[in-house]
Write an enzyme that holds these catalytic residues in place. Structure first.
Site, PDB file in Angstrom:
ATOM      1  N   SER A  16       0.718  -1.313   0.083  1.00 40.09           N
ATOM      2  CA  SER A  16      -0.196   0.072   0.004  1.00 40.09           C
ATOM      3  C   SER A  16       0.971   1.276   0.172  1.00 40.09           C
ATOM      4  O   SER A  16       0.731   2.261  -0.984  1.00 40.09           O
ATOM      5  CB  SER A  16      -1.089  -0.095   1.097  1.00 40.09           C
ATOM      6  OG  SER A  16      -1.821  -0.919   1.029  1.00 40.09           O
ATOM      7  N   LYS A  65      -9.958  -5.714  10.036  1.00 38.25           N
ATOM      8  CA  LYS A  65     -11.201  -5.088   9.543  1.00 38.25           C
ATOM      9  C   LYS A  65     -12.432  -4.916  10.263  1.00 38.25           C
ATOM     10  O   LYS A  65     -13.336  -4.161  10.237  1.00 38.25           O
ATOM     11  CB  LYS A  65     -11.291  -5.728   8.187  1.00 38.25           C
ATOM     12  CG  LYS A  65     -10.255  -5.447   7.104  1.00 38.25           C
ATOM     13  CD  LYS A  65     -10.463  -5.938   5.752  1.00 38.25           C
ATOM     14  CE  LYS A  65      -9.312  -5.959   4.903  1.00 38.25           C
ATOM     15  NZ  LYS A  65      -9.357  -6.598   3.623  1.00 38.25           N
ATOM     16  N   GLY A 128     -14.266 -16.072   4.523  1.00 39.01           N
ATOM     17  CA  GLY A 128     -13.834 -15.110   5.834  1.00 39.01           C
ATOM     18  C   GLY A 128     -14.070 -13.737   5.559  1.00 39.01           C
ATOM     19  O   GLY A 128     -14.742 -13.255   4.755  1.00 39.01           O
ATOM     20  N   THR A 152     -14.933 -24.878   6.515  1.00 40.17           N
ATOM     21  CA  THR A 152     -15.702 -24.759   7.766  1.00 40.17           C
ATOM     22  C   THR A 152     -17.081 -24.296   7.163  1.00 40.17           C
ATOM     23  O   THR A 152     -17.504 -23.217   6.864  1.00 40.17           O
ATOM     24  CB  THR A 152     -15.227 -23.792   8.809  1.00 40.17           C
ATOM     25  OG1 THR A 152     -14.036 -23.857   8.990  1.00 40.17           O
ATOM     26  CG2 THR A 152     -16.196 -23.896  10.076  1.00 40.17           C
ATOM     27  N   LYS A 155     -19.446 -21.495   8.651  1.00 36.31           N
ATOM     28  CA  LYS A 155     -19.390 -20.188   8.253  1.00 36.31           C
ATOM     29  C   LYS A 155     -19.836 -19.595   6.921  1.00 36.31           C
ATOM     30  O   LYS A 155     -20.320 -18.373   6.763  1.00 36.31           O
ATOM     31  CB  LYS A 155     -17.688 -19.835   8.113  1.00 36.31           C
ATOM     32  CG  LYS A 155     -17.161 -19.867   9.426  1.00 36.31           C
ATOM     33  CD  LYS A 155     -15.649 -19.134   9.352  1.00 36.31           C
ATOM     34  CE  LYS A 155     -14.291 -19.780  10.138  1.00 36.31           C
ATOM     35  NZ  LYS A 155     -13.226 -19.309   9.733  1.00 36.31           N
ATOM     36  N   TYR A 216      -2.104 -12.410  -4.093  1.00 33.57           N
ATOM     37  CA  TYR A 216      -1.336 -11.275  -5.003  1.00 33.57           C
ATOM     38  C   TYR A 216      -0.425 -11.905  -5.857  1.00 33.57           C
ATOM     39  O   TYR A 216       0.144 -11.413  -7.061  1.00 33.57           O
ATOM     40  CB  TYR A 216      -0.613 -10.228  -4.590  1.00 33.57           C
ATOM     41  CG  TYR A 216      -1.301  -9.593  -3.127  1.00 33.57           C
ATOM     42  CD1 TYR A 216      -2.826  -9.349  -3.155  1.00 33.57           C
ATOM     43  CD2 TYR A 216      -0.823  -9.323  -1.963  1.00 33.57           C
ATOM     44  CE1 TYR A 216      -3.212  -8.734  -2.419  1.00 33.57           C
ATOM     45  CE2 TYR A 216      -1.538  -8.873  -0.860  1.00 33.57           C
ATOM     46  CZ  TYR A 216      -2.694  -8.400  -1.017  1.00 33.57           C
ATOM     47  OH  TYR A 216      -3.375  -8.100   0.026  1.00 33.57           O
TER      48      TYR A 216
END
Ligand code: NDP
Length: 267
Positions: A16, A65, A128, A152, A155, A216
């Site tokens: 970043s 986050k 996620g 999982t 989730k 990435y």
């Protein structure tokens, strides 16, 4: 000089600072953009100190986050859907949060890669934080159906229940996915950086299929897609740059060019 930073843990790998310095140079804006490593215990205080000391904007990355979302006074609709933010700024002592991950992915897929998501059968692997951020923007592109699979299972169910407005998100097991083919397969697990092979059947790769990995670099997943004749493959560099460009717009009210960045940053 205006101060910015990205907070995460780990953080030393973050691109970043380079990306934002290149954006700022395009407009002749002088910025300082740092990497800050925090822990779960000190994250909140690190954010508050940054803004108290004149910081203008923060990017937030794994694993903060959701914690950052809880810190905000005001959040965008997309952030509320995700329950997570990757961009913060402070105005009149209030902390504002937004989430540009999903919009960055959608821009990369639809504009840079020229792939329309409308009416497509989409498979998303993972459940996620990244999937929480990309699901709503992908749904806004009106795919035919999104199938979610995750190691999982529960989730994936939880995410489906949060976003399933028109019954167009299905949850499946890895072994059930070979009963269908998909036009867009997105690997949003963290396996990309770990060289892990996902248990996927090559039959799921449909005609003109785009296989996209959020990580990435070129992963085992992309290698699998290439070997099994996916029409197009792409890693998450484009998403990374586009989400950064959207952060830049929020902070500076200027739209940076993202074309050259792809070449220069990762050359
Ligand atoms: P999380 O830690 O929140 O989620 C990780 C996901 O990967 C979970 O679904 C987890 O499954 C799955 N997973 C981990 N190990 C395995 C395994 N061995 N086999 C199968 N599934 C596995 O991470 P994020 O969602 O935040 O990030 C996911 C990836 O996306 C990361 O690589 C991150 O770098 C990338 N990313 C890229 C962005 C970009 O701009 N290009 C932006 C945001 C993220 P389970 O639930 O079972 O644990």
């Amino acid at each position: 000089m205006k101060k910015f930073a990205v907070i995460g843990n780990p953080i030393s790998h973050s691109l970043s600072p380079q990306i934002h310095q290149q954006f700022a140079a395009e407009f002749g804006i002088d910025i300082c953009y740092e990497r800050i490593k925090a822990s779960e215990d000190d994250f909140k205080q690190v954010v508050l100190n940054f803004f108290a000391n004149g910081g203008v904007g923060l990017n937030i990355t794994v694993p903060f986050k959701h914690m950052a979302y809880d810190l905000c006074t005001k959040t965008s609709k997309i952030s509320k859907k995700a329950g997570a933010v990757n961009v913060l700024f402070c105005k009149d002592n209030l902390i504002y949060g937004d989430n540009t991950d999903g919009a960055g992915l959608v821009y990369d897929v639809t504009k840079n890669l020229n792939f329309s998501i409308k009416d497509k059968d989409v498979l998303i692997i993972g459940a996620g934080g990244a999937v929480a951020g990309i699901l709503y923007p992908i749904l806004q592109q009106k795919p035919n159906v999104i199938t979610l699979i995750n190691r999982t299972y529960q989730k994936a169910i939880t995410l489906r229940d949060r976003f399933n407005e028109n019954d167009n998100i299905k949850v499946a097991n890895f072994k059930d996915t070979n009963k269908a083919t998909y036009n867009l397969i997105i690997n949003a697990t963290s396996t990309g950086l770990k060289n892990i092979v996902l248990p996927l059947d090559k039959k799921i790769i449909g005609k003109n299929c785009l296989c996209y990995d959020l990580s990435y670099k070129d992963s085992k997943f992309l290698q699998w897609a290439k070997e099994n004749n996916a029409k197009k493959i792409a890693n998450g560099k484009g998403m990374l740059i586009e989400q950064a460009a959207l952060s830049f717009i929020i902070w500076h009210n200027k739209k940076p060019s993202t074309d050259g960045i792809l070449v220069e940053t990762f050359a």
